[in-house]
Design an enzyme around this catalytic site. Structure first.
Site, PDB file in Angstrom:
ATOM      1  N   ARG A   1       0.845  -1.218   0.000  1.00 14.59           N
ATOM      2  CA  ARG A   1       0.000   0.000   0.000  1.00 14.59           C
ATOM      3  C   ARG A   1       0.869   1.253   0.000  1.00 14.59           C
ATOM      4  O   ARG A   1       0.579   2.232  -0.681  1.00 14.59           O
ATOM      5  CB  ARG A   1      -0.921   0.015   1.225  1.00 14.59           C
ATOM      6  N   ASP A  41      -3.430   7.612   3.812  1.00 19.24           N
ATOM      7  CA  ASP A  41      -2.594   8.131   2.725  1.00 19.24           C
ATOM      8  C   ASP A  41      -2.226   9.583   3.013  1.00 19.24           C
ATOM      9  O   ASP A  41      -2.671  10.174   4.012  1.00 19.24           O
ATOM     10  CB  ASP A  41      -3.308   7.971   1.359  1.00 19.24           C
ATOM     11  N   HIS A  51      -6.520   7.708  12.140  1.00 15.76           N
ATOM     12  CA  HIS A  51      -6.140   6.296  12.000  1.00 15.76           C
ATOM     13  C   HIS A  51      -4.666   6.136  11.645  1.00 15.76           C
ATOM     14  O   HIS A  51      -4.263   5.077  11.159  1.00 15.76           O
ATOM     15  CB  HIS A  51      -7.017   5.614  10.943  1.00 15.76           C
ATOM     16  N   CYS A  61       7.481   2.100  16.708  1.00 20.35           N
ATOM     17  CA  CYS A  61       8.249   1.041  17.358  1.00 20.35           C
ATOM     18  C   CYS A  61       7.504   0.569  18.610  1.00 20.35           C
ATOM     19  O   CYS A  61       7.219   1.366  19.505  1.00 20.35           O
ATOM     20  CB  CYS A  61       9.649   1.543  17.729  1.00 20.35           C
ATOM     21  N   GLY A  89     -17.188  10.641   1.653  1.00 16.97           N
ATOM     22  CA  GLY A  89     -16.667   9.339   1.247  1.00 16.97           C
ATOM     23  C   GLY A  89     -16.380   8.393   2.390  1.00 16.97           C
ATOM     24  O   GLY A  89     -15.361   7.707   2.382  1.00 16.97           O
ATOM     25  N   THR A  90     -17.294   8.353   3.344  1.00 16.92           N
ATOM     26  CA  THR A  90     -17.108   7.413   4.451  1.00 16.92           C
ATOM     27  C   THR A  90     -18.381   6.604   4.645  1.00 16.92           C
ATOM     28  O   THR A  90     -19.488   7.145   4.530  1.00 16.92           O
ATOM     29  CB  THR A  90     -16.633   8.134   5.738  1.00 16.92           C
ATOM     30  N   ASN A  97     -21.365  11.622  -0.723  1.00 17.61           N
ATOM     31  CA  ASN A  97     -21.074  10.203  -0.949  1.00 17.61           C
ATOM     32  C   ASN A  97     -21.722   9.763  -2.259  1.00 17.61           C
ATOM     33  O   ASN A  97     -22.702  10.354  -2.699  1.00 17.61           O
ATOM     34  CB  ASN A  97     -21.616   9.354   0.213  1.00 17.61           C
ATOM     35  N   ALA A 129     -16.991  12.500  -5.180  1.00 20.18           N
ATOM     36  CA  ALA A 129     -16.411  13.579  -4.368  1.00 20.18           C
ATOM     37  C   ALA A 129     -15.723  14.624  -5.246  1.00 20.18           C
ATOM     38  O   ALA A 129     -15.739  15.814  -4.921  1.00 20.18           O
ATOM     39  CB  ALA A 129     -15.423  12.981  -3.359  1.00 20.18           C
TER      40      ALA A 129
HETATM   41  P1  NAD Z   1     -15.038   2.500   3.305  1.00 20.53           P
HETATM   42  O1  NAD Z   1     -14.202   1.769   2.296  1.00 20.53           O
HETATM   43  O2  NAD Z   1     -15.729   1.714   4.350  1.00 20.53           O
HETATM   44  O3  NAD Z   1     -16.180   3.313   2.522  1.00 20.53           O
HETATM   45  C1  NAD Z   1     -15.903   4.154   1.460  1.00 20.53           C
HETATM   46  C2  NAD Z   1     -17.090   5.061   1.237  1.00 20.53           C
HETATM   47  O4  NAD Z   1     -16.756   5.973   0.205  1.00 20.53           O
HETATM   48  C3  NAD Z   1     -18.367   4.345   0.801  1.00 20.53           C
HETATM   49  O5  NAD Z   1     -19.459   4.854   1.555  1.00 20.53           O
HETATM   50  C4  NAD Z   1     -18.505   4.718  -0.684  1.00 20.53           C
HETATM   51  O6  NAD Z   1     -19.861   4.832  -1.095  1.00 20.53           O
HETATM   52  C5  NAD Z   1     -17.816   6.060  -0.715  1.00 20.53           C
HETATM   53  N1  NAD Z   1     -17.208   6.397  -1.994  1.00 20.53           N
HETATM   54  C6  NAD Z   1     -16.490   5.581  -2.812  1.00 20.53           C
HETATM   55  N2  NAD Z   1     -16.042   6.269  -3.869  1.00 20.53           N
HETATM   56  C7  NAD Z   1     -16.495   7.541  -3.730  1.00 20.53           C
HETATM   57  C8  NAD Z   1     -16.357   8.733  -4.503  1.00 20.53           C
HETATM   58  N3  NAD Z   1     -15.672   8.744  -5.645  1.00 20.53           N
HETATM   59  N4  NAD Z   1     -16.942   9.867  -4.054  1.00 20.53           N
HETATM   60  C9  NAD Z   1     -17.662   9.873  -2.895  1.00 20.53           C
HETATM   61  N5  NAD Z   1     -17.812   8.780  -2.117  1.00 20.53           N
HETATM   62  C10 NAD Z   1     -17.235   7.627  -2.530  1.00 20.53           C
HETATM   63  O7  NAD Z   1     -14.116   3.607   3.938  1.00 20.53           O
HETATM   64  P2  NAD Z   1     -14.151   4.364   5.342  1.00 20.53           P
HETATM   65  O8  NAD Z   1     -15.555   4.744   5.676  1.00 20.53           O
HETATM   66  O9  NAD Z   1     -13.120   5.404   5.227  1.00 20.53           O
HETATM   67  O10 NAD Z   1     -13.725   3.307   6.478  1.00 20.53           O
HETATM   68  C11 NAD Z   1     -12.936   2.161   6.344  1.00 20.53           C
HETATM   69  C12 NAD Z   1     -11.524   2.211   6.871  1.00 20.53           C
HETATM   70  O11 NAD Z   1     -10.729   2.081   5.716  1.00 20.53           O
HETATM   71  C13 NAD Z   1     -10.984   3.451   7.521  1.00 20.53           C
HETATM   72  O12 NAD Z   1     -10.515   3.093   8.781  1.00 20.53           O
HETATM   73  C14 NAD Z   1      -9.774   3.885   6.668  1.00 20.53           C
HETATM   74  O13 NAD Z   1      -8.671   4.148   7.504  1.00 20.53           O
HETATM   75  C15 NAD Z   1      -9.464   2.693   5.860  1.00 20.53           C
HETATM   76  N6  NAD Z   1      -8.981   2.906   4.463  1.00 20.53           N
HETATM   77  C16 NAD Z   1      -8.217   3.993   4.129  1.00 20.53           C
HETATM   78  C17 NAD Z   1      -7.796   4.184   2.811  1.00 20.53           C
HETATM   79  C18 NAD Z   1      -6.930   5.365   2.479  1.00 20.53           C
HETATM   80  O14 NAD Z   1      -6.121   5.784   3.295  1.00 20.53           O
HETATM   81  N7  NAD Z   1      -7.083   5.970   1.300  1.00 20.53           N
HETATM   82  C19 NAD Z   1      -8.180   3.277   1.829  1.00 20.53           C
HETATM   83  C20 NAD Z   1      -8.955   2.152   2.207  1.00 20.53           C
HETATM   84  C21 NAD Z   1      -9.362   1.991   3.526  1.00 20.53           C
END
Ligand code: NAD
Length: 238
Positions: free
Chosen positions: A64, A99, A114, A122, A181-182, A207, A225
């Site tokens: 990743r 990220d 997170h 460490c 986007g959550t 979303n 988004a």
């Molecule tokens: P999630 O994967 O559970 O949900 C993603 C959400 O984003 C969904 O509701 C989806 O409908 C929405 N979505 C997808 N594409 C979109 C777009 N283009 N525009 C608007 N909305 C969009 O993610 P979460 O709610 O962040 O929670 C899951 C966990 O995943 C978190 O703890 C996070 O730390 C981790 N995570 C982080 C990353 C990263 O750092 N980029 C990537 C994957 C997972």
């Protein structure tokens, strides 16, 4: 004073999730991801998984981290950075993402509840250090030199997210809460909308589809988004 939806707004909290980075090519947990499709990412993000099979967890996070170098911030990250710089009030950005795309888009403040992919922690001495390099069980901690103690500085399921006191204080004192986007499935972030509403804030969800907590938001901005956020930011800055 800036107005939104017929009310004065001065203190904003913006929560972002994996969906804000999806259009940059960073897969969300629900996207099919070729490399890891044989695993449930939830099973790769727990302390138990790390104890059970550390080599697998190191490979997952090294992969990743390496893939971050090939992606760029998108219009949604850029819009939020613009909002933080230009809004005539306070904008607190809290992200569940690990990220660095908000930083690369120019956001002046980012609260990584997170943790961060580009950092190691460490387990022996507690030292946290930025790194864009792969590491594993054989790597030595740059601070205490112990081997086998480094882990990604990310908060796994079952662990307590970072900066919760500051986040709760901001939520209790905001007049506009925006979640982008959550999925509304991962707590405590999924509960932020309730805290913000208890303090009288207007809540807006951005979303592709209704999240698990969609009914708690006053307003829905449905769509990608990269389209919805620039429009919302333009409205807030007008
Ligand atoms: P999630 O994967 O559970 O949900 C993603 C959400 O984003 C969904 O509701 C989806 O409908 C929405 N979505 C997808 N594409 C979109 C777009 N283009 N525009 C608007 N909305 C969009 O993610 P979460 O709610 O962040 O929670 C899951 C966990 O995943 C978190 O703890 C996070 O730390 C981790 N995570 C982080 C990353 C990263 O750092 N980029 C990537 C994957 C997972």
């Amino acid at each position: 004073m800036p107005m939104f939806n017929g009310r004065f707004v001065q203190r904003l909290v913006v929560l972002t999730g994996a969906g804000v980075s999806a259009e940059s090519g960073v897969p969300t947990f629900r996207d099919p991801d070729g490399l890891w499709e044989q695993y449930d990412p939830m099973d790769l993000a727990t302390p138990e998984a790390f104890r059970r099979d550390p080599a697998l967890i190191y490979r997952f996070y090294n992969s990743r981290r390496a893939r971050l170098a090939g992606v760029e911030p998108n219009a949604a990250h850029l819009a939020l950075a613009r909002l933080q710089r230009e809004f005539a009030g306070d904008v607190f950005l809290v992200t569940q993402n690990v990220d660095d795309l908000h930083e690369r888009a120019g956001s002046p403040q980012v609260c990584h509840m997170h943790g961060e992919l580009l950092a190691s922690l460490c387990g022996a001495c507690g030292n946290k250090r930025p790194t864009d390099q792969p590491f594993d069980g054989a790597s030595a901690c740059p601070a205490c030199a112990s081997r086998g103690s480094l882990r990604p500085d990310v908060v796994w399921f079952g662990e307590i997210p970072y900066f919760m006191d500051e986040i709760e204080a901001r939520l209790a004192d905001c007049d506009l809460f925006i979640a982008v986007g959550t999925s509304g499935l991962v707590y405590p972030a999924a509960g932020f909308v309730r805290t913000a509403r208890a303090s009288g804030a207007t809540a807006v969800e951005v979303n592709l589809e209704p999240s698990d907590t969609a009914s708690l938001f006053h307003l829905q901005r449905r769509g990608p988004a990269t389209e919805q956020l620039p429009a919302l930011v333009a409205e807030l800055l007008s």
